[in-house]
Design an enzyme around this catalytic site. Structure first.
Site, PDB file in Angstrom:
ATOM      1  N   SER A 161      -5.844 -10.402  15.566  1.00 60.10           N
ATOM      2  CA  SER A 161      -5.871  -9.928  16.802  1.00 60.10           C
ATOM      3  C   SER A 161      -6.778 -10.359  17.727  1.00 60.10           C
ATOM      4  CB  SER A 161      -6.886  -8.379  16.716  1.00 60.10           C
ATOM      5  OG  SER A 161      -7.740  -9.189  15.917  1.00 60.10           O
TER       6      SER A 161
ATOM      7  N   ASN B 205     -10.684  -9.795   8.703  1.00 59.36           N
ATOM      8  CA  ASN B 205     -12.013 -10.182  10.587  1.00 59.36           C
ATOM      9  C   ASN B 205     -12.110  -8.757  11.186  1.00 59.36           C
ATOM     10  OD1 ASN B 205     -12.412 -10.992  12.276  1.00 59.36           O
ATOM     11  ND2 ASN B 205     -10.505 -12.366  12.939  1.00 59.36           N
ATOM     12  N   ASP B 206     -11.497  -7.753  11.412  1.00 58.35           N
ATOM     13  CA  ASP B 206     -11.660  -6.745  13.050  1.00 58.35           C
ATOM     14  C   ASP B 206     -12.049  -5.584  11.574  1.00 58.35           C
ATOM     15  OD1 ASP B 206     -10.535  -8.536  14.920  1.00 58.35           O
ATOM     16  OD2 ASP B 206      -8.246  -7.088  13.926  1.00 58.35           O
ATOM     17  N   ILE B 207     -11.767  -5.450  10.600  1.00 59.63           N
ATOM     18  CA  ILE B 207     -12.567  -4.347   9.450  1.00 59.63           C
ATOM     19  C   ILE B 207     -14.157  -4.676   9.962  1.00 59.63           C
ATOM     20  CG2 ILE B 207     -10.372  -3.567   9.333  1.00 59.63           C
ATOM     21  CD1 ILE B 207     -11.330  -4.840   6.500  1.00 59.63           C
ATOM     22  N   VAL B 208     -14.612  -5.886   9.527  1.00 60.35           N
ATOM     23  CA  VAL B 208     -16.028  -6.311   8.990  1.00 60.35           C
ATOM     24  C   VAL B 208     -16.731  -6.820  10.492  1.00 60.35           C
ATOM     25  CG1 VAL B 208     -15.568  -7.031   6.924  1.00 60.35           C
ATOM     26  CG2 VAL B 208     -15.474  -9.037   8.666  1.00 60.35           C
TER      27      VAL B 208
END
Length: 494
Positions: free
Chosen positions: A462, A421-424
């Site tokens: 997150s 999620n967050d890393i993309v």
């Protein structure tokens, strides 16, 4: 055995620990590095048990056996998806041990001082007075070390044990909160009490005043009060950190536990504990710094717990999430020449790494270029995805770090995202109010087609919304990651 043998054994153990740390930096050498660590720890324990001044053999053997049994049980029960929680739990035990050892050192100093007082001599002047020398020789173990120290050395010892208890208490409660956040037992959102950082600052100032009080009185109460304050600091620091930053928290607590161990090593005059604590503390700090750069965080802000909160209202999401099915994904893969797979925590939860490995083998067998893109903070522990892929026997040479592969997305036909999620998340670049604003991310949206394997439409651990899911070239493949990948395997033509 004498001190010479113990010191030599400690030097060999320290070298083995250094080799272990060095080997863990590469996937090919990691297995050998673990055996270095096991050998070093075995040697260190044996050298300590057979060293000078050691007693209570029966109790020592019972505790070692009990700890070994617990370790075996934990090793068999804990899944790879639970490794971040386990690491946090281990850190809490290191912190708690530092607190107990520091308290024991304080009580031993008091016991030796009382013995000198009862003998009618000054503490601790064995080189000057015969009575003092006789008292000093009556002690064993750590008390004997204390009894032969000068007053200046005793003051240094008090400072060391005070710092050991302070850092250990912060590590203990901080690690417990981190465990709760990682295990889903505590909210992953950044939470602070009214007053925020002022409370932490007040507790730190109070601890410093307790140090002055402790040196003036040598009593138990200032040490106990400082312990309560540092326990609060550890709790409040980690509660104030959001879920997106938990990988950094784990490495930061690892550093704290190392420095706590080093401080206690000074108190116990144990050279190996000092060396190992310094190795763990410095390596954890370096890793935290590297991860902060990868996430565009300020290192000092990380140490003080001042990160992880939202900076303002997030941008409104435009468009809608478009669902797809395994047939459409399989068709796109059949037509693609280049494929990049981005694994995340969702792959670990579903234990889909073996299915992903088989998909990779099948696509490469058809002549397609398949690579993996690994973000520095993918999963909830540094290196989490690398370990899972190595376990599934994915070739090392196609597992690439973010800086090695990020420029290749515009030339990629298909990107498959498995539980990330967050890393993309493009909001890191496009939304200055996002909690992850400025964080380097994998620019997957630049590929021709993007398919996201996701269990549902939620925001993930997150709690940050991801505009990627609403883009025109993105399709959502809902369901368990393992089942989704196995569905693709059955549909891709041979």
């Amino acid at each position: 055995m004498d001190f010479g043998f113990t010191t030599a054994a400690y030097v060999v153990a320290a070298v083995l620990f250094i080799l272990s740390l060095g080997g863990l930096s590469g996937q090919e050498s990691a297995k050998r590095a673990i055996w270095y660590g096991i050998a070093g720890m075995t040697l260190a324990v044996l050298a300590t048990l057979f060293g000078p001044g050691v007693g209570l053999w029966l109790l020592s053997l019972i505790l070692i056996a009990g700890g070994g049994v617990i370790g075996v049980i934990v090793a068999k029960r804990v899944q790879m998806t639970e490794m971040p929680q386990l690491v946090a739990a281990m850190h809490s035990l290191v912190g708690l041990a530092a607190v107990f050892v520091g308290y024991n050192a304080h009580f031993e100093i008091g016991r030796v001082a009382q013995a000198f007082a009862e003998a009618g001599t000054l503490f601790p002047r064995p080189a000057v007075e015969a009575e003092a020398a006789a008292v000093a020789e009556s002690f064993r173990g750590f008390a004997a070390i204390v009894a032969h120290k000068t007053q200046a050395e005793i003051n240094v010892l008090r400072l060391e044990l005070f710092l050991g208890v302070f850092i250990g208490a912060i590590t203990f409660t901080g690690s417990v909160v981190a465990y709760g956040k990682l295990a889903g037992k505590v909210t992953s959102a950044a939470t602070k009490l009214p007053g925020g950082h002022l409370l932490n600052a007040a507790a730190a100032i109070g601890s410093a005043l307790c140090l002055v009080w402790f040196f003036g009185s040598g009593g138990f109460f200032p040490l106990f009060l400082m312990t309560l304050l540092s326990l609060f600091i550890g709790y409040h620091l980690i509660m104030g950190i959001g879920g997106a930053d938990m990988p950094v928290v784990v490495s930061m607590l690892n550093s704290y536990s190392g420095w706590a161990a080093a401080a206690i090593g000074f108190s116990l005059s144990n050279d190996l504990l000092i060396v190992v604590g310094a190795l763990v503390g410095s390596s954890g700090a370096i890793l935290s710094y590297i991860m902060c750069k990868a996430m565009n965080r300020n290192f000092v802000s990380v140490i003080l717990g001042g990160f992880g909160g939202s900076q303002g209202p997030a941008q409104e999401m435009e468009g809608e999430m478009v669902a797809t099915d395994a047939d459409a994904v399989a068709s796109a893969l059949d037509e693609a020449d280049s494929v990049i797979i981005v694994p995340g925590y969702g792959m670990a939860v579903a234990q889909a790494q073996n299915a992903v490995s088989e998909l990779t083998r099948k696509l490469r067998g058809k002549g397609k270029e398949v690579r993996f893109a690994i973000h520095p903070v993918a999963g909830r522990l540094p290196g989490h995805m690398n370990v899972l892929l190595a376990e599934a026997k994915v070739p090392y040479d196609i597992v690439l770090e973010m800086e090695e592969i990020n420029d290749d997305f515009p030339d990629t036909d298909v990107v498959i995202i498995i539980g990330s999620n967050d890393i993309v998340n493009p909001a890191a670049q496009d939304d200055p109010n996002s909690p992850i604003a400025g964080m380097p991310v994998l620019e997957v949206w630049k590929a021709k087609d993007v398919f996201v394997c996701k269990r549902g439409q939620g925001t993930g651990y997150s709690g940050i919304e991801n505009p990627l899911f609403f883009k025109d070239n993105t399709r959502m493949l809902y369901g368990d990651a393992k089942a989704s990948i196995e569905g693709l395997l059955s549909r891709i033509s041979s």
